[in-house]
Design a protein around this motif. Structure first.
Motif, PDB file in Angstrom:
ATOM      1  N   VAL A 136      -7.710  17.553 -31.573  1.00 50.55           N
ATOM      2  CA  VAL A 136      -8.471  16.398 -32.129  1.00 50.55           C
ATOM      3  C   VAL A 136      -8.145  15.457 -33.380  1.00 50.55           C
ATOM      4  O   VAL A 136      -7.473  15.604 -33.892  1.00 50.55           O
ATOM      5  N   LEU A 137      -8.874  14.366 -32.212  1.00 47.95           N
ATOM      6  CA  LEU A 137      -8.386  13.193 -34.026  1.00 47.95           C
ATOM      7  C   LEU A 137      -9.370  13.133 -34.514  1.00 47.95           C
ATOM      8  O   LEU A 137      -9.222  12.318 -35.561  1.00 47.95           O
ATOM      9  N   VAL A 138     -10.688  12.813 -34.567  1.00 47.18           N
ATOM     10  CA  VAL A 138     -12.109  13.207 -35.503  1.00 47.18           C
ATOM     11  C   VAL A 138     -12.870  14.054 -35.255  1.00 47.18           C
ATOM     12  O   VAL A 138     -13.036  14.056 -34.399  1.00 47.18           O
ATOM     13  N   ALA A 139     -13.683  14.699 -36.741  1.00 47.41           N
ATOM     14  CA  ALA A 139     -14.576  15.884 -36.535  1.00 47.41           C
ATOM     15  C   ALA A 139     -15.371  15.373 -36.946  1.00 47.41           C
ATOM     16  O   ALA A 139     -15.358  15.114 -37.911  1.00 47.41           O
ATOM     17  N   ARG A 140     -16.593  15.151 -36.549  1.00 48.11           N
ATOM     18  CA  ARG A 140     -18.389  14.046 -37.457  1.00 48.11           C
ATOM     19  C   ARG A 140     -19.020  15.299 -37.552  1.00 48.11           C
ATOM     20  O   ARG A 140     -19.751  15.829 -36.081  1.00 48.11           O
ATOM     21  N   ALA A 141     -19.562  15.797 -38.614  1.00 53.89           N
ATOM     22  CA  ALA A 141     -21.138  16.864 -38.327  1.00 53.89           C
ATOM     23  C   ALA A 141     -22.464  16.010 -37.997  1.00 53.89           C
ATOM     24  O   ALA A 141     -22.293  14.584 -37.833  1.00 53.89           O
ATOM     25  N   PHE A 150     -11.220  13.396 -29.214  1.00 58.01           N
ATOM     26  CA  PHE A 150     -10.137  13.902 -28.554  1.00 58.01           C
ATOM     27  C   PHE A 150      -9.629  12.449 -28.613  1.00 58.01           C
ATOM     28  O   PHE A 150     -11.121  11.746 -27.375  1.00 58.01           O
ATOM     29  N   THR A 151      -8.096  12.780 -27.369  1.00 58.62           N
ATOM     30  CA  THR A 151      -8.524  11.464 -26.069  1.00 58.62           C
ATOM     31  C   THR A 151      -8.719  11.263 -25.563  1.00 58.62           C
ATOM     32  O   THR A 151      -9.261  12.459 -24.484  1.00 58.62           O
ATOM     33  N   LYS A 182      -7.977  13.817 -38.107  1.00 56.35           N
ATOM     34  CA  LYS A 182      -6.428  14.251 -37.729  1.00 56.35           C
ATOM     35  C   LYS A 182      -5.411  13.560 -38.801  1.00 56.35           C
ATOM     36  O   LYS A 182      -4.849  12.370 -38.749  1.00 56.35           O
ATOM     37  N   ARG A 183      -4.984  14.361 -39.843  1.00 53.91           N
ATOM     38  CA  ARG A 183      -4.093  13.976 -40.617  1.00 53.91           C
ATOM     39  C   ARG A 183      -2.763  12.987 -40.165  1.00 53.91           C
ATOM     40  O   ARG A 183      -2.125  12.169 -40.716  1.00 53.91           O
ATOM     41  N   SER A 184      -1.525  13.452 -39.800  1.00 56.51           N
ATOM     42  CA  SER A 184      -0.398  12.408 -38.836  1.00 56.51           C
ATOM     43  C   SER A 184      -0.978  11.319 -38.410  1.00 56.51           C
ATOM     44  O   SER A 184      -0.340  10.815 -37.481  1.00 56.51           O
ATOM     45  N   GLN A 185      -2.272  11.757 -37.155  1.00 54.51           N
ATOM     46  CA  GLN A 185      -2.659  10.174 -36.752  1.00 54.51           C
ATOM     47  C   GLN A 185      -3.307   9.357 -38.034  1.00 54.51           C
ATOM     48  O   GLN A 185      -3.452   8.128 -37.647  1.00 54.51           O
ATOM     49  N   MET A 186      -3.400   9.408 -39.313  1.00 56.17           N
ATOM     50  CA  MET A 186      -3.915   7.840 -39.745  1.00 56.17           C
ATOM     51  C   MET A 186      -3.052   6.573 -40.338  1.00 56.17           C
ATOM     52  O   MET A 186      -1.757   7.096 -40.519  1.00 56.17           O
ATOM     53  N   GLN A 187      -4.068   5.738 -39.259  1.00 53.86           N
ATOM     54  CA  GLN A 187      -2.915   4.711 -39.383  1.00 53.86           C
ATOM     55  C   GLN A 187      -2.980   4.086 -40.709  1.00 53.86           C
ATOM     56  O   GLN A 187      -1.563   3.424 -40.962  1.00 53.86           O
ATOM     57  N   TYR A 203      -7.704   6.419 -31.718  1.00 52.75           N
ATOM     58  CA  TYR A 203      -9.280   6.064 -32.149  1.00 52.75           C
ATOM     59  C   TYR A 203      -9.690   4.381 -32.081  1.00 52.75           C
ATOM     60  O   TYR A 203      -8.834   4.219 -32.455  1.00 52.75           O
ATOM     61  N   SER A 204     -10.984   3.466 -31.274  1.00 55.58           N
ATOM     62  CA  SER A 204     -10.441   2.591 -31.258  1.00 55.58           C
ATOM     63  C   SER A 204     -11.787   2.038 -32.345  1.00 55.58           C
ATOM     64  O   SER A 204     -11.437   1.207 -33.385  1.00 55.58           O
ATOM     65  N   GLU A 205     -12.502   3.318 -33.278  1.00 56.00           N
ATOM     66  CA  GLU A 205     -13.092   2.971 -34.365  1.00 56.00           C
ATOM     67  C   GLU A 205     -12.845   3.174 -35.768  1.00 56.00           C
ATOM     68  O   GLU A 205     -12.084   3.804 -35.520  1.00 56.00           O
TER      69      GLU A 205
END
Length: 221
Positions: A136-141, A150-151, A182-187, A203-205
């Motif tokens: 999971v890359l992003v979780a949004r309410a 996810f990918t 996702k904490r480890s994927q913050m760029q 994640y493109s956005e």
């Protein structure tokens, strides 16, 4: 996730069960102080993992592990022993882990997360699917539900952001009242036109970040 605890000391068994009580996905299906009961208990309850002492009066834990490895669908075996000198021999009988007493909760939880990566259940039509939390890359309410991104795919689950963050704090970081990433994927964290944004690998956005979350991220929290 079902587990079996094997130790000839009742207090030792109780301690292991207590250490795992905070993991809602784990259930102690049985416990025993007799090594000779292990095979029948495994065949009856079908646990995914056996937490096994080595030094027991009726049968050596290493012998039990060897018998377990010969089953058609053997469970994973984690040795929990007061004797670190048996570690090499333990892995020789296909042990999945070896922890030395007194076991620390963090060590046990880390090992179990490694052996059984946490998963989230979601539905696609009439089909139930499982997604590893690590994907999971992003979780949004989204109203009463949560959208997981996810990918190359998305899923909707009946879980709140608060629940996700409480269950998987090592994976997620909250960047907005309605968004976890996702904490480890913050760029990168940027500031544009009076607002903060974070980029997440895969994640493109760009994702809006609240001022409070931005301050926490900048301070390394």
């Amino acid at each position: 996730m079902k587990y079996l605890v094997v130790d000839d000391e009742p207090l030792a068994r109780q301690r292991i069960i207590r250490l795992l009580s905070s993991l809602s996905d784990y259930e102690c299906c049985a416990q025993t102080g007799r090594a000779q009961e292990v095979i029948s208990l495994v065949e009856h309850h079908q646990p995914q993992v056996v937490l096994l002492d080595i030094s027991m009066p009726d049968m050596d834990g290493l012998e039990v592990a060897k018998l377990l490895s010969e089953l058609v669908n053997p469970p994973k075996v984690i040795f929990i022993s007061a004797h670190p000198e048996y570690a090499l021999e333990a892995f020789g009988v296909f042990a999945s882990g070896y922890l030395v007493k007194p076991v620390q909760q963090s060590e046990l939880h880390t090992l179990l997360r490694h052996l059984f990566p946490p998963r989230i259940k979601y539905s696609v039509g009439n089909h139930i699917r499982w997604l590893e939390v690590s994907e999971v890359l992003v979780a949004r309410a989204d109203d009463k539900y949560t959208q997981l991104i996810f990918t190359d795919a998305e899923a909707v689950v009946d879980m709140s952001l608060k629940q996700l963050l409480a269950l998987y704090p090592e994976h997620f970081v909250q960047v907005h009242r309605n968004t976890l990433v996702k904490r480890s994927q913050m760029q990168s964290l940027s500031y544009e036109s009076g607002c903060y944004y974070v980029r997440v690998n895969g994640y493109s956005e760009t994702i809006p970040v609240s001022r409070r979350a931005a301050q926490a991220l900048k301070s390394g929290q």
